[in-house]
Write an enzyme that holds these catalytic residues in place. Structure first.
Site, PDB file in Angstrom:
ATOM      1  N   ASP A 402      -3.344 -41.853  26.278  1.00  0.00           N
ATOM      2  CA  ASP A 402      -2.065 -42.520  26.523  1.00  0.00           C
ATOM      3  C   ASP A 402      -2.241 -44.026  26.377  1.00  0.00           C
ATOM      4  O   ASP A 402      -3.317 -44.570  26.659  1.00  0.00           O
ATOM      5  CB  ASP A 402      -1.560 -42.227  27.939  1.00  0.00           C
ATOM      6  CG  ASP A 402      -1.067 -40.804  28.099  1.00  0.00           C
ATOM      7  OD1 ASP A 402      -0.867 -40.129  27.074  1.00  0.00           O
ATOM      8  OD2 ASP A 402      -0.893 -40.374  29.257  1.00  0.00           O
ATOM      9  N   MET A 403      -1.189 -44.709  25.964  1.00  0.00           N
ATOM     10  CA  MET A 403      -1.267 -46.155  25.790  1.00  0.00           C
ATOM     11  C   MET A 403      -1.737 -46.840  27.070  1.00  0.00           C
ATOM     12  O   MET A 403      -2.502 -47.805  27.033  1.00  0.00           O
ATOM     13  CB  MET A 403       0.089 -46.714  25.360  1.00  0.00           C
ATOM     14  CG  MET A 403       0.048 -48.200  25.029  1.00  0.00           C
ATOM     15  SD  MET A 403       1.565 -48.824  24.300  1.00  0.00           S
ATOM     16  CE  MET A 403       2.597 -48.934  25.744  1.00  0.00           C
TER      17      MET A 403
END
Length: 566
Positions: A402-403
């Site tokens: 995930d970012m």
């Protein structure tokens, strides 16, 4: 929250129902522009408004049983024409079957008027539902189905018996052909017997088919009545939904208006989902525009028990839902200055390389940077490495983080290595360890969480627990330390579902302690405190078992030890 700057108005409970505009007396500085409803930390003004609203909600005994099951409330801090500060309050859907409780902004379109078109049509559809139910349980209909079932069982028994007789006759004929010397007439007689029995079997099947025809006709007539009623119900329901959505005419800050059918026509789903336009944020903005109030900041909080499938905690703030609200608010916010949904990631032109050879590269991805390019122009690990490598070198992203998650990320330099590593991920031969800081103190030192997950189609990328349709998701955990009401934990995912670690930590049936800084399932912080710290895999070329490590950033320790706020 700047509590020293806030003057609490204890009379708010008494005067709440008098107006929708509730004055705020405070010298807290007003923000320059509206926070983004999909990604925000509640502004101190919104916290003050929410605190007053929560006191009022808690004082309503008639509501408690209903809202204890779970309800979203929202506040919108606004300025009036005299630049006085106040807030508007809203709740999602209805409470007690009403959308017009005093003190709250009304529905964008109140379709619940007792003798109105919607209620009359709804009552008619309810009558059709009752008719369908009566037809389904009709005694004569059930008797016909029973008779047909019994007839078919008897018919099947007759056919089976005749087939057995045919087998015995065939066995006898075969024996005669083997043991006797048959003349032409005798052979012809055996053939004739075989043909006769086959023809007789067909005639029996036809008689049985004809025998069930009257029952089938009676059943078909009854079932046609049911199908006609269901078709009428579908048509009326669809027409009523379209009528309803056409009357939800939304405004924006430019003074433009557009109904929900038009707004959702440009989306992937094409039509509004049920309940569209009835969430807090659209109701609050609609009232503000109608009464020329300037939106200042907005926040929504959950009241009551968490739903069984998703993560909601009493009193916590949450972003607006995406499935229903993103298309609506994308229109309604036009003309307002609004914070960007996510702050632009810091430009990491140099990534820390943990391991590299001719086959692959492993980097320590910083939080706030994408793993692979998305729709936006934000930098990603892939795009940065691609720009730094010769064009002759291939590059494949093997997996993603995930970012908001930092840590180890593998990229392959050719398709053979890529496929080999993908196969290891697919067969769960790659072992990963994450470090996380959880909100709350875990009492159980280790364990396994097994909650099946699937996406929420109306609020992506949020995930929900679904024991029937969800995909298997398994996470082992081990508590490393507990301090200051926080838990330092090691997480070992055995599967790789979207948001698996975040959901397994936050969900009430999991660890019930969200990861610090998780805006979807917990609270905002300066980052998501989740870091991929270790990965073990077989090198696709050498066959050597590699274990690589990346320590969590220093701010993990600082936040956990209380030296720094998250």
């Amino acid at each position: 929250m700047h509590t020293s700057m806030i003057q609490r108005d204890n009379s708010v409970d008494k005067g709440f129902e008098a107006h929708c505009f509730h004055p705020l007396s405070t010298d807290v500085e007003r923000p320059q522009q509206l926070n983004n409803p999909f990604n925000y930390r509640p502004h101190p003004l919104a916290l003050l408004a929410a605190e007053q609203l929560q006191r009022y909600v808690a004082s309503q005994p008639a509501w408690q049983e209903e809202i204890a099951l779970g309800k979203m409330f929202g506040v919108l801090v606004v300025e009036n024409a005299q630049h006085s500060l106040g807030y508007l309050a809203a709740y999602s859907g209805q409470i007690g079957g009403r959308s017009n409780w005093l003190g709250f902004v009304p529905a964008v379109f109140d379709y619940l008027e007792p003798q109105g078109y919607f209620k009359n049509q709804e009552a008619f559809i309810t009558q059709i539902n009752a008719r369908v139910k009566c037809l389904e349980v009709d005694e004569d209909y059930q008797t016909l189905k029973t008779k047909l079932k019994e007839y078919d069982q008897q018919a099947a028994a007759q056919l089976t018996l005749f087939q057995e007789e045919m087998k015995v006759a065939k066995k006898r004929r075969d024996q005669q052909r083997r043991e006797l010397t048959l003349n032409v007439e005798q052979q012809a007689a055996l053939i004739k017997e075989s043909q006769f029995m086959k023809a007789e079997y067909k005639r029996l099947k036809e008689r049985l088919r004809i025998g069930r025809t009257p029952l089938l006709q009676l059943l078909a007539e009854h079932e046609q009545q049911m199908e006609d009623a269901k078709a009428q119900r579908r048509t009326l329901s669809d027409d009523l939904q379209r009528w309803l959505f056409s009357h939800f005419v939304m405004l924006n800050a430019k003074g433009e208006q557009r109904n929900l059918l038009t707004i959702f026509a440009q989306t992937a789903q094409g039509v509004p989902p049920a309940g569209a336009g009835e969430c807090c944020a659209p109701k609050l903005l609609q009232y503000a525009y109608l009464h020329r109030l300037k939106p200042v900041c907005i926040a929504e909080f959950w009241w009551g028990a968490s739903p069984k499938t998703s993560v909601r905690h009493h009193g916590q703030f949450y972003p607006a839902c995406r499935g229903k609200c993103l298309p609506i608010l994308s229109f309604m916010l036009q003309g307002l200055k609004v914070d960007a949904e996510q702050s632009v990631a810091e430009q990491h032109s140099q990534l820390h390389v943990v391991y590299e050879d001719d086959a692959l590269i492993v980097v320590d991805k910083p939080a706030g940077i994408l793993s692979v390019p998305g729709r936006s122009q934000r930098p990603s690990v892939y795009s940065i490495l691609r720009s730094q490598m010769p064009s002759s070198v291939e590059l494949f992203s093997v997996h993603r983080l995930d970012m908001a998650t930092s840590g180890l990320l593998i990229l392959a330099k050719n398709s053979v290595v890529y496929r080999h590593l993908q196969r290891q991920f697919r067969t769960h031969h790659i072992q990963k360890e994450y470090i996380a800081i959880l909100e709350g103190a875990l009492s159980q030192r280790e364990g396994v969480v097994t909650l099946p997950l699937r996406p929420d189609p109306f609020d992506r990328p949020r995930q929900v627990v679904d024991w029937e349709h969800g995909k298997k998701a398994v996470t082992s955990y081990r508590v490393l330390n507990v301090r200051h009401g926080k838990t330092w934990v090691a997480l070992f995912p055995e599967t790789g579902r979207t948001h698996q670690l975040r959901m397994h930590c936050a969900h009430a049936e999991g660890l019930n302690c969200p990861i610090l800084g998780d805006p979807l399932y917990g609270h905002h912080a300066n980052r998501l405190y989740l870091h991929a710290t270790s990965i073990t895999f077989e090198h696709p070329i050498s066959g050597q078992l590699l274990t690589l490590h990346a320590q969590p950033p220093a701010d993990f320790q600082d936040v956990f030890m209380g030296r720094k706020h998250g």
